[in-house]
Structures are given as C-alpha cells and as structure tokens.
Design a protein around this motif. Structure first.
Motif, PDB file in Angstrom:
ATOM      1  N   GLU A 167      42.107  32.254  35.893  1.00 17.71           N
ATOM      2  CA  GLU A 167      41.930  33.324  34.922  1.00 17.71           C
ATOM      3  C   GLU A 167      41.645  34.650  35.613  1.00 17.71           C
ATOM      4  N   ARG A 168      42.415  35.670  35.245  1.00 18.60           N
ATOM      5  CA  ARG A 168      42.234  37.001  35.812  1.00 18.60           C
ATOM      6  C   ARG A 168      41.335  37.836  34.913  1.00 18.60           C
ATOM      7  N   ASP A 169      40.832  38.910  35.484  1.00 17.65           N
ATOM      8  CA  ASP A 169      39.914  39.749  34.719  1.00 17.65           C
ATOM      9  C   ASP A 169      40.569  40.360  33.478  1.00 17.65           C
ATOM     10  N   TRP A 170      41.860  40.718  33.576  1.00 19.12           N
ATOM     11  CA  TRP A 170      42.510  41.366  32.432  1.00 19.12           C
ATOM     12  C   TRP A 170      42.585  40.442  31.228  1.00 19.12           C
ATOM     13  N   MET A 171      42.391  39.169  31.439  1.00 19.48           N
ATOM     14  CA  MET A 171      42.437  38.231  30.311  1.00 19.48           C
ATOM     15  C   MET A 171      41.110  38.194  29.561  1.00 19.48           C
ATOM     16  N   ARG A 172      40.108  38.833  30.137  1.00 17.84           N
ATOM     17  CA  ARG A 172      38.777  38.736  29.536  1.00 17.84           C
ATOM     18  C   ARG A 172      38.369  40.042  28.861  1.00 17.84           C
ATOM     19  N   ALA A 173      37.524  39.908  27.853  1.00 12.88           N
ATOM     20  CA  ALA A 173      37.047  41.085  27.137  1.00 12.88           C
ATOM     21  C   ALA A 173      36.141  41.932  28.033  1.00 12.88           C
ATOM     22  N   GLY A 174      36.118  43.216  27.736  1.00 13.69           N
ATOM     23  CA  GLY A 174      35.222  44.114  28.471  1.00 13.69           C
ATOM     24  C   GLY A 174      35.762  44.516  29.827  1.00 13.69           C
ATOM     25  N   ASN A 175      37.077  44.341  30.062  1.00 13.71           N
ATOM     26  CA  ASN A 175      37.630  44.648  31.389  1.00 13.71           C
ATOM     27  C   ASN A 175      37.859  46.142  31.605  1.00 13.71           C
ATOM     28  N   ASP A 176      37.688  46.924  30.553  1.00 10.96           N
ATOM     29  CA  ASP A 176      37.782  48.382  30.642  1.00 10.96           C
ATOM     30  C   ASP A 176      39.195  48.893  30.899  1.00 10.96           C
ATOM     31  N   GLY A 177      40.168  48.047  30.626  1.00 13.25           N
ATOM     32  CA  GLY A 177      41.559  48.522  30.673  1.00 13.25           C
ATOM     33  C   GLY A 177      42.197  48.380  32.037  1.00 13.25           C
ATOM     34  N   MET A 178      43.538  48.460  32.017  1.00 16.61           N
ATOM     35  CA  MET A 178      44.333  48.223  33.214  1.00 16.61           C
ATOM     36  C   MET A 178      44.426  49.506  34.042  1.00 16.61           C
ATOM     37  N   VAL A 179      44.241  49.394  35.327  1.00 15.38           N
ATOM     38  CA  VAL A 179      44.484  50.532  36.215  1.00 15.38           C
ATOM     39  C   VAL A 179      45.835  50.355  36.909  1.00 15.38           C
ATOM     40  N   CYS A 180      46.002  49.227  37.575  1.00  9.62           N
ATOM     41  CA  CYS A 180      47.262  48.957  38.284  1.00  9.62           C
ATOM     42  C   CYS A 180      48.111  48.062  37.397  1.00  9.62           C
ATOM     43  N   HIS A 181      49.217  48.625  36.896  1.00 11.87           N
ATOM     44  CA  HIS A 181      50.023  47.889  35.924  1.00 11.87           C
ATOM     45  C   HIS A 181      50.861  46.793  36.567  1.00 11.87           C
ATOM     46  N   CYS A 182      51.255  46.972  37.810  1.00 14.98           N
ATOM     47  CA  CYS A 182      52.126  45.974  38.437  1.00 14.98           C
ATOM     48  C   CYS A 182      51.345  44.713  38.795  1.00 14.98           C
ATOM     49  N   GLU A 183      50.155  44.888  39.330  1.00 14.84           N
ATOM     50  CA  GLU A 183      49.357  43.734  39.745  1.00 14.84           C
ATOM     51  C   GLU A 183      48.284  43.392  38.717  1.00 14.84           C
ATOM     52  N   LEU A 184      48.287  44.098  37.590  1.00  8.95           N
ATOM     53  CA  LEU A 184      47.354  43.844  36.489  1.00  8.95           C
ATOM     54  C   LEU A 184      45.902  43.846  36.966  1.00  8.95           C
ATOM     55  N   VAL A 185      45.506  44.951  37.558  1.00  4.69           N
ATOM     56  CA  VAL A 185      44.143  45.103  38.051  1.00  4.69           C
ATOM     57  C   VAL A 185      43.372  45.993  37.077  1.00  4.69           C
ATOM     58  N   THR A 186      42.198  45.556  36.682  1.00  2.00           N
ATOM     59  CA  THR A 186      41.451  46.290  35.663  1.00  2.00           C
ATOM     60  C   THR A 186      40.483  47.299  36.284  1.00  2.00           C
ATOM     61  N   ARG A 187      40.035  48.208  35.446  1.00  2.58           N
ATOM     62  CA  ARG A 187      39.056  49.196  35.888  1.00  2.58           C
ATOM     63  C   ARG A 187      37.768  48.493  36.321  1.00  2.58           C
ATOM     64  N   ARG A 188      37.377  47.472  35.578  1.00  5.62           N
ATOM     65  CA  ARG A 188      36.151  46.755  35.944  1.00  5.62           C
ATOM     66  C   ARG A 188      36.284  46.133  37.331  1.00  5.62           C
TER      67      ARG A 188
END
Ligand SMILES: Cc1cc2nc3c(=O)[nH]c(=O)nc-3n(C[C@H](O)[C@H](O)[C@H](O)COP(=O)(O)OP(=O)(O)OC[C@H]3O[C@@H](n4cnc5c(N)ncnc54)[C@H](O)[C@@H]3O)c2cc1C
Ligand SMILES: Cc1cc2nc3c(=O)[nH]c(=O)nc-3n(C[C@H](O)[C@H](O)[C@H](O)COP(=O)(O)OP(=O)(O)OC[C@H]3O[C@@H](n4cnc5c(N)ncnc54)[C@H](O)[C@@H]3O)c2cc1C
Lengths: 488, 413
Positions: free
Chosen positions: A408-429
């Motif tokens: 499970e990646r962070d973007w799948m979880r609530a409170g991740n503060d949104g996506m920063v890197c769209h290609c690798e799906l990396v969240t602000r958190r």
C-alpha cells in the motif's frame, strides 16, 4: 580545513535546522563506521544491535551517494559466486537474513526469479557448469530448463535463445530504502550519523583512535572502513599500508524503461556471465519499471558516473534484442553506477585486531546482497576482539516508507495531502516526511532516493516547481532561487 | 479495491483548455452531470504557467496571458454548472467505463457513462533523448522552467542553454526574460528555426546567440550544471559555460492512462488512437486536445473541445454510428511523425471525403504515398518541414476495406 565538530556543516547557518545533531568533540564512540553506503549502513545496524555505540560518518551531503546509488537492485542468491569465496558466504548469509527481516522493516522483496539465457552455442555449452556451480554454492533449486519452458515463462523473449537455466531465488529489492532502513534501525538503537564529514586521517594510540575530519577530531575505540570507492585511500590513511589493494572503478550504465514496459518480463533475464562481468541484464524493478544494463567499463575516476549516448543506444538495442517488444516503449531514465572493483575479484576484508581496525573493501558488484553478511563479519570481529557489549533488551523495527509498487502506497490513504509527483505518485505528506523525518534528505538526489520524486517519465516537467517550493532552504544546492538571488 | 463507486454522465480527465471547453459546452447542451477531474491544485492546464500572451483571442475576443485565460476558462465552466474536482488524479482506467481516482482523502471509483481523455502533453526530457554527460542539477524542460518562474516566483537557473526552436522554445525565452534569467544560447539541430523562419528575431533582441545546425553533445557538472559541449554544423566542438539546460518541445502525449489501461495507443503521438469522431478503441472513451496531436495551441484545443460536445451528446443518446468497421491508418518510415485520426469510417456512398492531418518529423522533399498492402493507392508531391502539419482530404474511394491498413509513407527525392 579544521572546523569545530559542533559547527553546522554549512557555514552560513541557513541550513542549521537540517544539520545532523552535532557530536561532542571529546566523546569516545565504541565504533566509527566510515561511509554510509549499503555496507556501512548494514554494519552500523548490526553493531548497534550488538549494543555498541556507533557513529557513521559520511563525506557526501547525504547517504548512499557512492557505489550504492546506482545498481541493478537484485538480491542475489550467490548461485554464480566463486565457490568457497568470502563473497559467496556473505551473499548467502545476507540473502538469508534479508528474507528474515525485510517484512519487519517494511522492505519490499519481489521473488521474480531469474533466467540465465544462452544465445550462442558457446554460451549454451556453459549452462550445465552454471547449474553445477550453483549446487556447489548450495543454491539447490537452480535447474536447466528447455527453451520451450523458458518461452512459456517469458513469452516476450526474443528469437535465437538456445537454452536457459532457472534461478528461482534471484529477487528484486529497493536499492535505497533497504540501506536507509538499516541505518534507521541503527539510529533507533543510538547510532549517530554525521553527513558532510570527510575522514582525512587517523591515529591509534594503542587503545583509542583519533580521526581527523573536515569537522574536527572524532574519537573512537574501533574503526570500520566502509568507504567503498575510496576504501583504498582511507585504508592507506589509517594503516599506512600502501600495497594492500587499489580501487579500479568500473562503471555500469543503465537505461530505465517506463512502467508500461514492466509487464514484458516477470523474471530477471541474465546473460551467461563472463570472467569480468555478469553482463547486460534485463530486469524488472520493485518500482514497476524495467531496466537494461549495466555495462562494465574500467575508468580512473571515482566520481564520474556520466552516461554516454552511444552506450545508452547500445543498451536499448541489446534490450530490444532480448525483449523485442521493448521497441515500442519509452526510456524514462538513464543512469550509471561505479563498482569499487580492485585488482582481484574477491572482497578485501582486512582485519587488524591489534589496531581495532577492520576494512570492508572492494565490495564490487554484489554489495547490496552481501551487506548483511559483511555486517556479521564486523560483529564477530568486534566481539572476538574481547569487547563485551550489552545488546538492547528489545529490538525496534522502524518501518521504512513504502515506496515500491508492491504494497500500500501513501496516495491510497486518507490525509496524504495530495499528489506532488504525478508519474511516481508521490504525495506531499511523503515529501515532507522525507524532508523533516529522521535523517532528512539533504539534496534532490537524496529526496529522490527516499521518495522517487522526479524519477518517472516526465523527469520533473510537472513537479519540479512544487518541489523547489517544498524544499526551499533545505538543500546545500537549491533547486531554484528567489528571483533577486537568481539575478544577483 | 473495494472503494465505493459513484457515477456521472461524462467525466473529463484533465482540466486544460480542451477539457474545460468540452465540459462547458456539454453543460450548455443540457448534459446533466459533467465532472472534470484535474490532478493539479487548480484546473486550467498548461496555460496556468504560461505567464505571457497571446491567449484567448478566439475564445474571449481579447488577448490574455495564460493564467488569466485559464481563470476565464474555469469561471466559464463553473458558471455553466460543471463540477471541477481538482487535486484528483485518475490512476487507472478500465472498461465499463470505470475510473480509479486518488485524492488527498485516499482512493475512490467513478463509473461515468462516457469518459474523455484530455490529459495534454509534456516535453521529452533529457533522459529519453539519451544525451551524454553528467546527471547534474539544472537540467529541465520548459514546463518546469515556466511553472517554477510563474507559479512559484523562483528561478531554477541564471544562465541556461535552451535546446530546440519550436514555438515553446520562444516561450522559454520569454519566461527567462520575465525572471531576469539570461540564456547563453539557443541551440537547434535543424539548419533553421523550426517555429518559423523569422523566429531568430526574439533571441537576437534578447542578445541570445541562435546556434542552428548545432547539437549539445555533452552536459558537464558534478552537482550543478557547469557547461555543455556544443557541436556545430561543421562538426567543430566547443564548450559553453552555463548553469542549466532547458530541453524544449518534442512533445509527447501525457497518455500513461491509455498505455497502462485497455486503450490502443499510437506509436507516433504516444496517445490513444482515435477515429474521426474522437472515439478511442473502446467507444465509451473519447480523447481530445493535445493528447491526440502533440502539440498545438490552446486555441485549437479549446475549439476541438467545444466541437466534441455535440458528438458526445449523440453518443449518450445512442445516435453515433458503430465503431466496428473502420479503416486503420498507419505510418512507415521516420519522416512522418504521425497521422490522425488513426481510423476512418468505411466509405458507404455518398460519404464525403475524409479529412486527416499529418505531422512531420523532419524536413524533406519528395512524394507522400499511401499504400494498401503493396499497392500504392494515392500519392502527392510535397515539401515538408519538421513539426508542420498538412491537412489532406482522402477520397472515399480508398476507404473501402477495414481489413488492411492504409500505410502513409514519405519517399524523399
Ligand atoms: C552498475 C552496478 C550494478 C550493481 N548491481 C548490484 C546488484 O544487482 N545486486 C547487488 O547486490 N549489488 C550490486 N552492485 C554492487 C553494489 O552496489 C556495491 O557492492 C555496493 O554499493 C558497495 O557499497 P559500499 O558501501 O561498499 O560502497 P559505497 O556505496 O561507495 O559507500 C561508501 C561511502 O563512503 C563514503 N566515503 C568515502 N570516503 C570517505 C571518507 N574519507 N570519509 C567519509 N566517508 C567517505 C562515500 O561517500 C560513500 O557514501 C552493483 C554495482 C554497480 C556499480
Ligand atoms: C511548456 C509548454 C508551453 C506551452 N506554451 C504554449 C503557449 O504559449 N501557447 C499555446 O497556445 N500553447 C502552448 N502550449 C501548448 C499547450 O499544450 C496548449 O496550450 C494547451 O494547454 C493544450 O490543452 P489540453 O487541454 O490539450 O491540455 P493541457 O493544458 O495540458 O491540460 C491537461 C490537464 O490534464 C491534467 N491531467 C493529466 N493527466 C491527468 C490524470 N491522470 N488525472 C487528472 N488530471 C490529469 C493535467 O494536470 C492538465 O491540467 C504549451 C505547452 C507546453 C508543454
């Protein structure tokens, strides 16, 4: 350059809040580990778990900036290691321990298996020898398979394959989270880390080492040299021993294909190795990419990991020969790593019991797999030397951030503060955690290795502005400057 | 995943000019539930970070900067009753249609009746161009330069080299001027500027040397970029001191959703293959804007979005002809970059001639040939330039068989 240890590494104070906690100049550590590559990280972990008070010093702004920054990310079984060698036993031990601990450290392991594929009659003639060698190395499940079976397992395999050997145990790991997690666990047990700290010299007075660094003097009872590409120079500075070994860096270049290519092969596709190299591999990654490489090019420089257009084009051709469907897929990244090779194939493990000094040098091309085994050597050396440490009562297992495609990646979880890197799906958190958490990232490269930002197909087209903002004032070399600074 | 599924009539993936125009028009034509899914913090697409004019002449009858233009598009959409969901990334598509979404609150699913991909383009970065040298800080694309300058008021470099001379390279120049960045050179491998012949006036005005017929063969710098090696048309190499390299243009579709999903993609555009109605290989999915034809202006994409609305209304009403029997169009050789649409309806008289567009990869003079199997069914003489488009109306007579593709090929003289 002699600066006081308690001063921040960056003199203008701008980065003070991000610097590693300073070390008391007079404090005597049990062990100083020189170098935070995968070997140094594993050694620090093992010694900390044995109860030693450890300091890791790393000359780069961030950890994993030497040989360990660019490898194929394969956890080897050691099936093709020289039987009876130290390398073989370290890989075997390292492999077994990784299987035992990876879940507790939240580290991915993909049991992809490998196929050694022969493309010429000469190569085919060597396949039985490979199986035999694997069995001598106690990797029992290695078998010859028919070319039909290889084709069934990997339907994308190009024409012309003559035979194959199946190595079910070869696996994929995360090359950066793995050593990072080792170091985090060491830190959870009291290990300190000093980055931007270069060991320049050292002296031993019969009981205690004094190391001269660019951040002043450091004191310790034992020293472990894990300086990778600089291992011989550090060895010379500390032991005065000129002739013991020399590093001859061997570069390996790679091309990385986009995630759409990952489905083209589920196994690691190995060539029949030669004396000097394992050859060019087609290999899926835990991040869902497919890489082709490495080359093996001897060079003088210990830092020059530059890439060459012709070589990269050759790698693409080679990849497309092995997996023809690769031709329709885009290359998203290119990189090179440097192996700390020496004049001999074997690792250079040099113990000087009288001087409380251990050198783990020349860990050429299998260090990611062998690191935990090498760490055991360090632990045995430390305790055999008569030192008695009290291991911690309970062991902490800090979980590494989950950044692979498996789990499970962070973007799948609530409170991740949104996506920063769209290609690798990396969240602000995730980015903020890497900038603010334990051992915060100190460079874009360090942030990439911790989170994968900008490592995808767009290479920062969409996210580098946001990153420049989030990482403002954090890095020695900023991603962008305020306009007045920029024009100044 | 067991996320709840919600639904709507049309989901538009991507809130750039094409997606917003389409969504707005759909609402105005009475489609009830139209949702725009946009992964950035605000909708508006690429123009959000093009801080310079000219945008909006066709749409709003006046000259606007990119950010103003983007705002106007968003306002028009909201006023028309479009639901814009920003910070919402579509992570996967599948038949149904079914979309996987990721938001700051985790994942969810959406099952619209129709889906439109309007995900735009990005530039080809250094890695995919296989440029030699160090992997230093300061290697970027125009998109990264623009968004850093216009959205974050920061400068990623002071003295960059700009590679390429498509229109977007001149945007890069203007962006530099805005931020007080002084480029040291503009480098183009073609013998003349790609955008238009007189394009060298702007760099001249800014005191930036324009190096035509030249390539950057190496990037130097341990840490940050310190220089590049430049090879000129005569093969002479020299070193240029700089602290950044901006790779501009060579647009490619931002179409990972299509590639990783179930839609057929086109090797030339990198985007989904569409028919003349904008339908993808799954007829519940459509595509519009630059993701279909990397890359044209915002105005063009806006107009296409507008025009697609009536097709979607017909699709929702079940009034579109079936997508089954179409003639596939393909490309051979390396002079033609792509042809689109990639499928044309079978000619059933009195079907009109079918319009296509062709974009070229490099300059050439010769014959543009259309083949079916080994047979040449159509040809014309042409002089073509890189990145320029040609419109061509194909006679219905050659659109007779769905079994064999029509292959477009350029034979240089
Ligand atoms: C192309 C390539 C592919 C590979 N593939 C694989 C693979 O698939 N599987 C596998 O198991 N292995 C692989 N390897 C091998 C593996 O990467 C190396 O064996 C391993 O990284 C060596 O780690 P190290 O810690 O010894 O060295 P390093 O990573 O170089 O660490 C040494 C550290 O010491 C620091 N240092 C140096 N001098 C000083 C000083 N004076 N003071 C303070 N710090 C200092 C350096 O900055 C550096 O961070 C590959 C290697 C390469 C290059
Ligand atoms: C650097 C650069 C500069 C340009 N400068 C100009 C110029 O000056 N003038 C001009 O006319 N044209 C310019 N263009 C061309 C530009 O592509 C068009 O102006 C226009 O933006 C195209 O509109 P579009 O709707 O097709 O896509 P875009 O404007 O690119 O919009 C696509 C949107 O989709 C979103 N998206 C993508 N994938 C997903 C997903 N999976 N989930 C959710 N949202 C997603 C993106 O975030 C983006 O907002 C430039 C292009 C670039 C790359």
């Amino acid at each position: 350059m002699t600066r006081q240890v308690h001063e921040p590494p960056f003199p203008d104070g701008r980065l003070a809040r991000d610097t590693d906690p300073s070390v008391d100049p007079g404090h005597r550590f049990d062990v100083i580990v020189i170098g935070a590559g995968v070997v140094g990280c594993a050694v620090a972990r093992r010694l900390a778990l044995a109860g030693a008070e450890v300091l890791v010093v790393e000359k780069a702004a961030d950890i994993l900036d030497g040989a360990s920054k660019g490898n194929s990310a394969i956890l080897h079984t050691g099936f093709d290691a020289p039987p009876g060698s130290l390398e073989q036993s370290c890989i075997a031990e390292g492999y077994a321990e990784f299987l035992d601990i990876h879940e507790r450290l939240n580290l991915p392991l993909v049991r992809s298996g490998a196929l050694v594929v022969a493309w010429t009659p000469e190569q085919e003639a060597r396949l039985d020898g490979i199986v035999e060698q694997a069995h001598r190395n106690d990797v029992e499940d290695v078998v010859r398979i028919s070319i039909e079976e290889a084709g069934n397992r990997e339907p994308g395999l190009g024409p012309g394959a003559l035979g194959a050997v199946s190595v079910p145990g070869e696996s994929l790991v995360d090359p950066w989270s793995t050593p990072f997690a080792y170091l985090l666990q060491a830190m959870a047990h009291g290990t300190r880390v000093l980055r931007g700290c270069v060991v320049e010299n050292g002296s031993f007075d019969g009981g205690c080492w004094t190391l001269q660094t660019n951040q002043g003097e450091l004191t310790t009872t034992h020293v472990v040299n894990c300086a990778g590409l600089y291992g011989d120079l550090v060895h010379r500075a500390l032991s005065g021993d000129e002739a013991e070994f020399h590093i001859h860096p061997r570069k390996g270049q790679f091309v990385v294909y986009d995630k759409s290519a990952c489905a083209l092969s589920s196994s690691i596709l190995l060539p029949v190795p030669t004396e000097t190299t394992k050859g060019i591999v087609v290999c899926p990654t835990v991040f869902g990419n497919l890489l082709v490489g490495p080359t093996a090019e001897d060079q003088e420089s210990r830092d020059d990991a530059s890439v060459e257009a012709d070589t990269l084009a050759m790698l693409k051709r080679e990849g497309e020969r092995i997996l023809p469907a690769l031709a329709g897929h885009a290359v998203t990244a290119i990189y090179a790593g440097l192996r700390p090779a020496t004049e001999r194939k074997e690792y250079r493990v040099l113990e000087d019991a009288a001087r409380n000094y251990l050198c783990l040098g020349g860990i050429r091309s299998t260090g990611l797999s062998a690191a935990l085994g090498l760490a055991n050597i360090a632990a045995r050396w430390l305790t055999d030397g008569g030192s008695a440490f009290v291991p911690p009562r309970a062991i902490d297992w800090p979980a590494a951030p989950a950044i692979s495609e498996h789990g499970e990646r962070d973007w799948m979880r609530a409170g991740n503060d949104g996506m920063v890197c769209h290609c690798e799906l990396v969240t602000r958190r995730e980015v903020l955690a890497a900038l603010d958490g334990p051992l915060p990232a100190r460079s874009l490269a360090g942030l990439k290795r911790r989170t994968r930002v900008t490592m995808g197909r767009c290479q920062g087209f969409y996210c580098s502005a946001e990153l420049a903002d989030l990482a403002a004032d954090r890095f020695e070399e900023p991603l962008a400057r305020a306009p007045e600074e920029a024009t100044g | 995943m067991t996320d709840p599924v919600s639904d709507c009539d049309v989901a538009v993936i991507g809130g750039g000019p094409s997606g917003l125009a389409l969504a707005t028009a759909l609402r105005r034509m009475g489609v009830a539930r139209v949702v725009v899914l946009e992964r950035e913090s605000e909708a508006g697409g690429i123009p959000r970070h093009c801080g310079h004019p000219p945008f909006g002449m066709r749409e709003f009858g006046r000259v606007l900067t990119g950010p103003r233009y983007a705002e106007r598009l968003v306002t028009a959409a909201v006023d028309a009753g479009v639901t814009i969901r920003s910070r919402t990334t579509v992570t996967a598509i599948s038949p149904g249609p079914l979309l996987q979404l990721a938001t700051p609150e985790g994942t969810e699913r959406l099952s619209p009746r129709r889906v439109v991909l309007a995900t735009g383009v990005r530039e080809t970065p250094r890695s995919a161009r296989l440029v030699s040298g160090d992997r230093a800080l300061g290697v970027l694309t125009t998109g990264a330069l623009q968004s850093t300058v216009y959205l974050k008021s920061r400068a990623p470099c002071r003295r960059p080299v700009i590679l390429g001379s498509e229109l977007v390279a001149f945007s890069a120049l203007l962006t530099c001027r805005h931020a007080g960045i002084q480029p040291v050179a503009m480098v183009e491998s073609e013998p003349r500027p790609v955008a238009w012949r007189a394009a060298t006036a702007l760099p001249r005005l800014m005191g930036v040397p324009f190096c035509a017929g030249s390539t950057v063969t190496r990037i130097h710098g341990n840490g940050r970029v310190t220089a590049v090696t430049l090879r000129d048309a005569a093969g002479v190499e020299k070193t240029l001191t700089c602290d950044g390299v901006v790779f501009s243009g060579r647009f490619t579709a931002e179409a990972t959703l299509a590639r990783m999903g179930h839609l057929e993609t086109d090797p030339g555009t990198g985007g989904p293959r569409v028919d003349s109605l904008g339908r993808c290989s799954d007829p519940d999915y459509f595509a519009v804007g630059n993701v279909v034809h990397p890359a044209d202006t915002a105005g063009r994409c806006w107009r296409e979005g507008n025009a697609l609305a009536s097709t979607l209304v017909r699709s929702l009403a079940g009034e579109l002809p079936t997508a089954d029997s179409a003639v596939p169009l393909e490309v051979a050789g390396d002079i033609i970059r792509y042809v689109y649409p990639q499928r044309l309806p079978l000619a059933r008289p009195p079907s009109p001639e079918a319009g296509i567009r062709i974009r070229f990869a490099r300059a050439a003079r010769g014959r543009l040939v259309v083949r079916r199997g080994n047979e040449s069914v159509l040809e014309r003489r042409a002089r073509v330039l890189p990145e320029r488009q040609m419109q061509w109306r194909l006679p219905a007579s050659i659109l007779s068989s769905a079994d064999e593709p029509l292959v477009f090929h350029f034979e240089p003289e």
